[in-house]
Structure formats: C-alpha cells, structure tokens
Design a protein around this motif. Structure first.
Motif, PDB file in Angstrom:
ATOM      1  N   PRO A 212     -14.043  32.545  -6.614  1.00  0.00           N
ATOM      2  CA  PRO A 212     -12.363  32.717  -6.941  1.00  0.00           C
ATOM      3  C   PRO A 212     -12.495  31.652  -8.473  1.00  0.00           C
ATOM      4  N   VAL A 214     -11.234  30.646 -10.437  1.00  0.00           N
ATOM      5  CA  VAL A 214      -9.784  29.254 -10.692  1.00  0.00           C
ATOM      6  C   VAL A 214     -10.007  28.158  -9.947  1.00  0.00           C
ATOM      7  N   ALA A 215      -9.919  28.156  -8.981  1.00  0.00           N
ATOM      8  CA  ALA A 215     -10.244  27.450  -7.879  1.00  0.00           C
ATOM      9  C   ALA A 215     -11.097  26.596  -8.136  1.00  0.00           C
ATOM     10  N   HIS A 218     -10.573  24.455 -10.872  1.00  0.00           N
ATOM     11  CA  HIS A 218      -9.305  22.840 -10.080  1.00  0.00           C
ATOM     12  C   HIS A 218     -10.448  22.216  -8.770  1.00  0.00           C
ATOM     13  N   HIS A 241      -3.192  20.672  -7.885  1.00  0.00           N
ATOM     14  CA  HIS A 241      -4.642  21.420  -7.729  1.00  0.00           C
ATOM     15  C   HIS A 241      -4.351  22.515  -6.719  1.00  0.00           C
ATOM     16  N   ARG A 244      -1.099  24.508  -7.139  1.00  0.00           N
ATOM     17  CA  ARG A 244      -1.428  25.070  -8.725  1.00  0.00           C
ATOM     18  C   ARG A 244      -1.910  26.847  -8.314  1.00  0.00           C
ATOM     19  N   THR A 245      -3.596  26.001  -7.923  1.00  0.00           N
ATOM     20  CA  THR A 245      -4.495  27.634  -6.633  1.00  0.00           C
ATOM     21  C   THR A 245      -3.279  28.226  -5.772  1.00  0.00           C
ATOM     22  N   THR A 248      -2.680  31.683  -7.755  1.00  0.00           N
ATOM     23  CA  THR A 248      -2.887  31.888  -8.150  1.00  0.00           C
ATOM     24  C   THR A 248      -2.799  33.818  -7.335  1.00  0.00           C
ATOM     25  N   GLU A 249      -3.627  35.057  -8.287  1.00  0.00           N
ATOM     26  CA  GLU A 249      -3.544  36.003  -7.704  1.00  0.00           C
ATOM     27  C   GLU A 249      -4.724  36.220  -6.936  1.00  0.00           C
ATOM     28  N   ASP A 250      -5.255  35.443  -6.881  1.00  0.00           N
ATOM     29  CA  ASP A 250      -6.913  35.292  -6.483  1.00  0.00           C
ATOM     30  C   ASP A 250      -6.263  34.970  -4.643  1.00  0.00           C
ATOM     31  N   HIS A 251      -5.449  33.778  -4.188  1.00  0.00           N
ATOM     32  CA  HIS A 251      -5.351  33.104  -3.748  1.00  0.00           C
ATOM     33  C   HIS A 251      -4.239  34.341  -2.949  1.00  0.00           C
ATOM     34  N   ARG A 269      -8.739  34.920 -11.384  1.00  0.00           N
ATOM     35  CA  ARG A 269      -7.633  35.072 -12.171  1.00  0.00           C
ATOM     36  C   ARG A 269      -6.770  34.143 -11.218  1.00  0.00           C
TER      37      ARG A 269
END
Length: 269
Positions: A212, A214-215, A218, A241, A244-245, A248-251, A269
């Motif tokens: 992921p 984005v993760a 961070h 962070h 923020r994560t 996300t779509e990934d989370h 993302r």
C-alpha cells in the motif's frame, strides 16, 4: 537525459541504472544531473510504486571519478580562475539532494548492488530504504584513501545502520567488506549468490510495488522521525499518519478483504 543513466518503468517498478560500466559506473557530471532530475520526478509520479537504483555490468557505483580528481588543477577550461569555493559548495550540495530524495520520498527505494559500491556510490545505496547485494560485492567508504571526508550522506546513514563506533572504523580505515559481510553487519538487508541477484532483486521489487504505497510513504515519515525525534514527536507523527492512511482506498479495500478472508490487492491510493 544522458546515456550515463538509464531509466525503465514496468508494473510500477522504476529502475535507474547508472551506466558507465567501463568506469565501474563512477559518477559523471551528466549522470549526477540526470539523477538529480529523475529521482524527484519519480517520487511524484503516481504510476511509480517503487524506485530501484542499480549499476550496469558488474558494479554498482565506484563513487566520484578519482581520475578526474587527479586531473583537477583548480583552473577553468580556458586556463583562467576556476569555480570559487562557494560555487563548488553549491554544486556539490545541490547534487547531494539525491540522497535526501531516496531517503524521504513517499515510496520505497531499493538499491541492487551487483558489485563494487564505493564512496558516494555506497552513500547513495545507504540512502535507499532497502539494499540487496551479491555475496561477493565489494563495498568501502573509500574516502580516507583519497584524502577527503565523504559526501552524499554516508556518515549519517552508516551511523544509523551500524552505530557510531563501527561507522567511524569503516570511515577512518576504509576497509573493503563483501556483500555477505555487509549483511552480517546490517548494512544490507540481504546478500545472495551473484547468479541469483537479478531474480531475487526483481522479486523483492515486485513485492515492494505491491504494497500500500500511501501507507508506506507515511511509515517512512514515522521511521525518519524516530531517527532523531523524541517519543512525543513520534507519537504525534504516528497519530497524524494513522488517521491519514485510514482514509485511503487501500485501507478500506484491505479491511473488507480481511473480513472476507482473502488477500488484499493494493492500488497505491
């Protein structure tokens, strides 16, 4: 661009290959300029999920061009006064931003070390998040052997990887160590037989590209804060962070995959 630096992008893996095999990929002006342009650009490119830095042929990078150092008279090409101290300082410090980008960009960076990594070449490898090397790849800080103090962040990264005392030994003595010895010291994450390096590096790069993104970016901010900040600084960084994560779509997709008892597929993302 220049043929001193080759660039490819495949399945989210951007590979930068230092390409002066006849000189063990020693840094040249065109190569350094190309690196300074490429690394920040790849850091900002959403198609890039991981950046790989390596060298052409059987070397990673021999560092600065010592033959060029020996020929440097301090004069300009026309025989007049050469660059001032301030001009030389600005040029070097600007080029060294490559190491900061490799260390801080919001995606993973991987150095693949097939052979010699010395001086600034070793420093750039140390700036990457992870390193994989051939068992017999030779590494050295090298700087003391040519009477200079070192650049490209090597003293920072090596101190964090092996501790102050060992970093001083490796800098003062400039002993040559192998990839296998570097793995035992924690300087590289893994060493493999030379014939297995390409496949092992490709597999690791693909795995990093599937994370992921984005993760990971961070996480890097948290870990970099942990290098020099207080516990309070790290807790603040982690809290910001984490929230923020979680947005996300990934989370969201991975959470549903966990509930469904299936492996997540991250889109970065």
């Amino acid at each position: 661009m220049t043929d001193h630096l080759l660039e490819t992008l495949e399945d989210g893996v951007a590979t930068l290959t230092m390409n002066r095999p006849e000189a063990r990929n020693a840094l040249s002006g065109p190569m350094m300029a190309a690196l300074a342009e490429a690394v920040p650009r790849l850091a900002a490119d959403p198609k890039v999920r991981v950046v790989v830095l390596t060298g052409a042929g059987s070397a990673f990078c021999a560092g600065g061009d010592v033959k060029g150092f020996a020929a440097d008279t301090g004069r300009g090409a026309d025989g007049g006064a050469g660059p001032s101290f301030e001009q030389r300082l600005y040029s070097l410090r600007t080029g060294m931003e490559v190491s900061r980008w490799l260390h801080e960009m919001p995606k993973p960076t991987l150095a693949v070390i097939p052979g010699p990594a010395a001086g600034a070449g070793l420093s750039m490898a140390l700036a990457c998040d992870l390193r994989i090397a051939a068992d017999g790849a030779k590494m050295t800080t090298a700087f003391s052997k040519v009477g200079v103090s070192g650049d490209y962040g090597g003293s920072y990264f090596l101190s964090h990887l092996v501790g102050a005392a060992k970093a001083r030994e490796l800098y003062f003595m400039a002993d040559v160590i192998t990839g296998k010895e570097a793995a035992a010291l924690g300087i590289v994450n893994r060493s493999v037989p030379a014939e297995d390096l390409a496949q092992a590096a490709a597999e690791l790069a693909r795995r990093l590209a599937g994370l992921p993104t984005v993760a990971i970016g961070h996480m890097k901010k948290n870990l970099n804060t942990a290098d020099h900040g207080s516990l309070s600084d790290v807790l603040d960084s982690e809290a910001i962070h984490m929230i923020r994560t979680m947005m996300t779509e990934d989370h969201k997709a991975a959470s549903q995959a966990f509930v469904d008892k299936r492996a997540p597929v991250f889109q970065g993302r």
